[in-house]
Design a protein around this motif. Sequence first.
Motif, PDB file in Angstrom:
ATOM      1  N   MET A  92     -11.998   0.587  18.819  1.00 45.94           N
ATOM      2  CA  MET A  92     -10.538   0.758  18.830  1.00 45.94           C
ATOM      3  C   MET A  92     -10.363   0.388  17.163  1.00 45.94           C
ATOM      4  SD  MET A  92      -9.597   2.198  21.729  1.00 45.94           S
ATOM      5  CE  MET A  92      -7.803   2.255  21.399  1.00 45.94           C
ATOM      6  N   VAL A  93     -10.011   1.161  16.460  1.00 45.79           N
ATOM      7  CA  VAL A  93      -9.954   1.270  15.093  1.00 45.79           C
ATOM      8  C   VAL A  93      -8.237   1.554  14.626  1.00 45.79           C
ATOM      9  CG1 VAL A  93     -12.358   1.794  14.724  1.00 45.79           C
ATOM     10  CG2 VAL A  93     -10.405   3.562  14.268  1.00 45.79           C
ATOM     11  N   ALA A  94      -7.986   0.812  13.625  1.00 44.50           N
ATOM     12  CA  ALA A  94      -6.750   1.134  12.936  1.00 44.50           C
ATOM     13  C   ALA A  94      -6.587   2.247  12.281  1.00 44.50           C
ATOM     14  CB  ALA A  94      -6.508   0.051  11.932  1.00 44.50           C
ATOM     15  N   HIS A  95      -5.810   3.513  12.712  1.00 43.94           N
ATOM     16  CA  HIS A  95      -5.768   4.482  11.790  1.00 43.94           C
ATOM     17  C   HIS A  95      -4.234   4.646  11.330  1.00 43.94           C
ATOM     18  CE1 HIS A  95      -5.676   9.209  12.894  1.00 43.94           C
ATOM     19  NE2 HIS A  95      -5.048   8.932  11.494  1.00 43.94           N
ATOM     20  N   ILE A 115       0.811  -1.188  -0.227  1.00 45.29           N
ATOM     21  CA  ILE A 115       0.039  -0.054  -0.047  1.00 45.29           C
ATOM     22  C   ILE A 115       0.935   1.133   0.013  1.00 45.29           C
ATOM     23  CG2 ILE A 115      -1.959  -1.027   1.161  1.00 45.29           C
ATOM     24  CD1 ILE A 115      -0.900   0.173   3.709  1.00 45.29           C
ATOM     25  N   GLY A 116       2.116   1.464  -0.026  1.00 44.12           N
ATOM     26  CA  GLY A 116       3.061   2.320  -0.116  1.00 44.12           C
ATOM     27  C   GLY A 116       3.722   2.674   1.357  1.00 44.12           C
ATOM     28  N   ARG A 117       4.220   3.833   1.518  1.00 40.64           N
ATOM     29  CA  ARG A 117       4.929   4.072   2.619  1.00 40.64           C
ATOM     30  C   ARG A 117       3.890   4.406   3.678  1.00 40.64           C
ATOM     31  NH1 ARG A 117       7.562   8.387   5.174  1.00 40.64           N
ATOM     32  NH2 ARG A 117       7.088   9.918   3.630  1.00 40.64           N
ATOM     33  N   VAL A 118       4.004   3.926   4.815  1.00 34.94           N
ATOM     34  CA  VAL A 118       2.919   4.128   5.958  1.00 34.94           C
ATOM     35  C   VAL A 118       3.921   5.071   6.826  1.00 34.94           C
ATOM     36  CG1 VAL A 118       1.612   3.313   7.824  1.00 34.94           C
ATOM     37  CG2 VAL A 118       1.728   2.166   5.618  1.00 34.94           C
ATOM     38  N   SER A 119       3.396   6.305   7.129  1.00 33.48           N
ATOM     39  CA  SER A 119       4.364   7.093   7.924  1.00 33.48           C
ATOM     40  C   SER A 119       3.730   7.269   9.363  1.00 33.48           C
ATOM     41  CB  SER A 119       4.240   8.640   7.470  1.00 33.48           C
ATOM     42  OG  SER A 119       2.912   9.143   7.218  1.00 33.48           O
ATOM     43  N   TYR A 120       2.587   6.850   9.686  1.00 32.93           N
ATOM     44  CA  TYR A 120       2.057   6.824  10.997  1.00 32.93           C
ATOM     45  C   TYR A 120       0.909   5.706  11.065  1.00 32.93           C
ATOM     46  CZ  TYR A 120      -0.928   8.716  14.599  1.00 32.93           C
ATOM     47  OH  TYR A 120      -1.969   8.759  16.021  1.00 32.93           O
ATOM     48  N   ALA A 121       1.006   5.016  12.070  1.00 34.53           N
ATOM     49  CA  ALA A 121      -0.105   4.096  12.522  1.00 34.53           C
ATOM     50  C   ALA A 121      -0.339   3.838  13.965  1.00 34.53           C
ATOM     51  CB  ALA A 121       0.470   2.614  11.837  1.00 34.53           C
ATOM     52  N   LYS A 122      -1.473   3.789  14.117  1.00 33.80           N
ATOM     53  CA  LYS A 122      -2.029   4.032  15.672  1.00 33.80           C
ATOM     54  C   LYS A 122      -3.419   3.178  15.735  1.00 33.80           C
ATOM     55  CE  LYS A 122      -2.153   6.861  19.540  1.00 33.80           C
ATOM     56  NZ  LYS A 122      -2.351   8.337  19.992  1.00 33.80           N
ATOM     57  N   LEU A 123      -3.650   2.440  16.724  1.00 31.35           N
ATOM     58  CA  LEU A 123      -5.128   1.828  17.242  1.00 31.35           C
ATOM     59  C   LEU A 123      -5.544   3.083  17.956  1.00 31.35           C
ATOM     60  CD1 LEU A 123      -6.379  -0.912  16.619  1.00 31.35           C
ATOM     61  CD2 LEU A 123      -5.965  -1.239  19.162  1.00 31.35           C
ATOM     62  N   CYS A 124      -6.715   3.541  17.762  1.00 25.55           N
ATOM     63  CA  CYS A 124      -7.512   4.686  18.059  1.00 25.55           C
ATOM     64  C   CYS A 124      -8.862   4.330  18.444  1.00 25.55           C
ATOM     65  CB  CYS A 124      -7.466   5.909  16.991  1.00 25.55           C
ATOM     66  SG  CYS A 124      -5.678   6.269  16.605  1.00 25.55           S
ATOM     67  N   PRO A 125      -9.193   5.003  19.532  1.00 25.91           N
ATOM     68  CA  PRO A 125     -10.682   5.131  19.816  1.00 25.91           C
ATOM     69  C   PRO A 125     -11.416   5.925  18.891  1.00 25.91           C
ATOM     70  CG  PRO A 125      -9.660   6.387  21.475  1.00 25.91           C
ATOM     71  CD  PRO A 125      -8.429   5.924  20.513  1.00 25.91           C
ATOM     72  N   PHE A 126     -12.575   5.161  18.250  1.00 27.05           N
ATOM     73  CA  PHE A 126     -13.367   5.964  17.568  1.00 27.05           C
ATOM     74  C   PHE A 126     -14.798   5.584  17.704  1.00 27.05           C
ATOM     75  CE2 PHE A 126     -15.593   6.524  13.217  1.00 27.05           C
ATOM     76  CZ  PHE A 126     -15.316   7.745  13.279  1.00 27.05           C
ATOM     77  N   ARG A 127     -15.724   6.365  17.993  1.00 25.80           N
ATOM     78  CA  ARG A 127     -17.243   5.995  18.372  1.00 25.80           C
ATOM     79  C   ARG A 127     -16.971   4.728  18.990  1.00 25.80           C
ATOM     80  NH1 ARG A 127     -20.799   8.261  14.523  1.00 25.80           N
ATOM     81  NH2 ARG A 127     -21.767   6.032  14.090  1.00 25.80           N
ATOM     82  N   GLY A 128     -16.327   4.853  20.124  1.00 25.67           N
ATOM     83  CA  GLY A 128     -16.573   3.703  21.122  1.00 25.67           C
ATOM     84  C   GLY A 128     -15.812   2.250  20.689  1.00 25.67           C
TER      85      GLY A 128
END
Lengths: 173, 209
Positions: free
Chosen positions: B137-140, B122-135
């Motif tokens: 935890m999602v991959a961002h 998918i190309g270069r990933v410069s940031y990756a974090k598991l984040c809370p979103f609408r209750g």
Amino acid sequence: MKARILNLGLRRRYEQVVGALRQDLYRYALWLSRDPQAAEDIVQESLLRAWRGFDSLEDAGKAKPWLVTIVRREFLRFRERQREETMDPAVVAEIAEDEADPRVQELRTAIFGLEETYREPLALQVLMGHSTDEIAEIMGLTQGAVLTRLHRARDKLKQAFVEDGIAVQVETG
Amino acid sequence: MSRLTQEERRQREAIVADDAQFDALLEAAFRVPVPEKAPAKRPGGSRWPALVAVAATMVLAAGAWFGLRTVDPVHAVSPLGPDIIAHINHEPAALAVSARTVPEAEFGDVLQRGGASLGGPIGRVSYAKLCPFRGQMVAHFVVQGEQGPVTVMLLPDEESSAPATIDEDGFKGTIVPLDGGGSMAVVGQPDEDLEVIRDRLLQAVRWKL
């Protein structure tokens, strides 16, 4: 669009059903194969097959015997392809010892040593909670044969438990 | 030489005489520990077809259905748009110009915890974090587009039956349904060619069941 939504609902239902049973399916596969790596492989392949056929499961109440049957068939396929015995006594000992109670450790070792004909129905009953009727259906046996095997399995284990040393030797063939 | 003392033997005889006690021990014996992850393959031994290894994840490929479809040019505006943009604005570090590439293992861990995996580049990933979103935890994560950073959020619990647009606060993007359920948000600069990135992601992202 409707198909997308239906698929989403199906996936949720699948996750619910399988999520609740995944650990016991692994254990069942382990007691069949006596090999943690094989058990992982068997369960993974079984779950893939289960997903492909999940829309054919009409009654969620029958999910457990349905999944158990899939795992059993996958184990039989695995065994057909298996060219050599893979049970490693060191691995068996490691699994047995992953338990604080020495009595449970000994029983675990003794179960590993049981012949498959006794080990499997006992796992289906004690681990998976199946009735003798269900075990008979899963294994393609009469109910009488299942009762006999369960009785003998317990007898062997009880004997091993009270006698000096583990009387049931780990069967490697 | 006896392994058990007489007392131990008596105790065990009492246990086997009591079906409930014996069965409780038996059940404990059957409940072997379950590995959290698949054990490593044994060296030297492929005893099982490669297909099985591939099947480690349920392949719910994102897919082809979207990429090959004639897309309706008039997409609805996604109701999730404001929440997604608020989330992006809440993490400005994610969009900072960065030459950093998130290590593969670190990115893989975020995806795994977010319930997904990748089946292609998918190309270069410069940031990756598991984040809370609408209750949940999602991959961002952020991939680098032609015009700058492009935010991607994998939303397993956000149902979406058709592509929808995001146009908020100087960002443009799209939310597309993923095969097998859930959806994916792709958000970037207004002049970014998001379709290329979106299609690449659709080919690569897989949910893990």
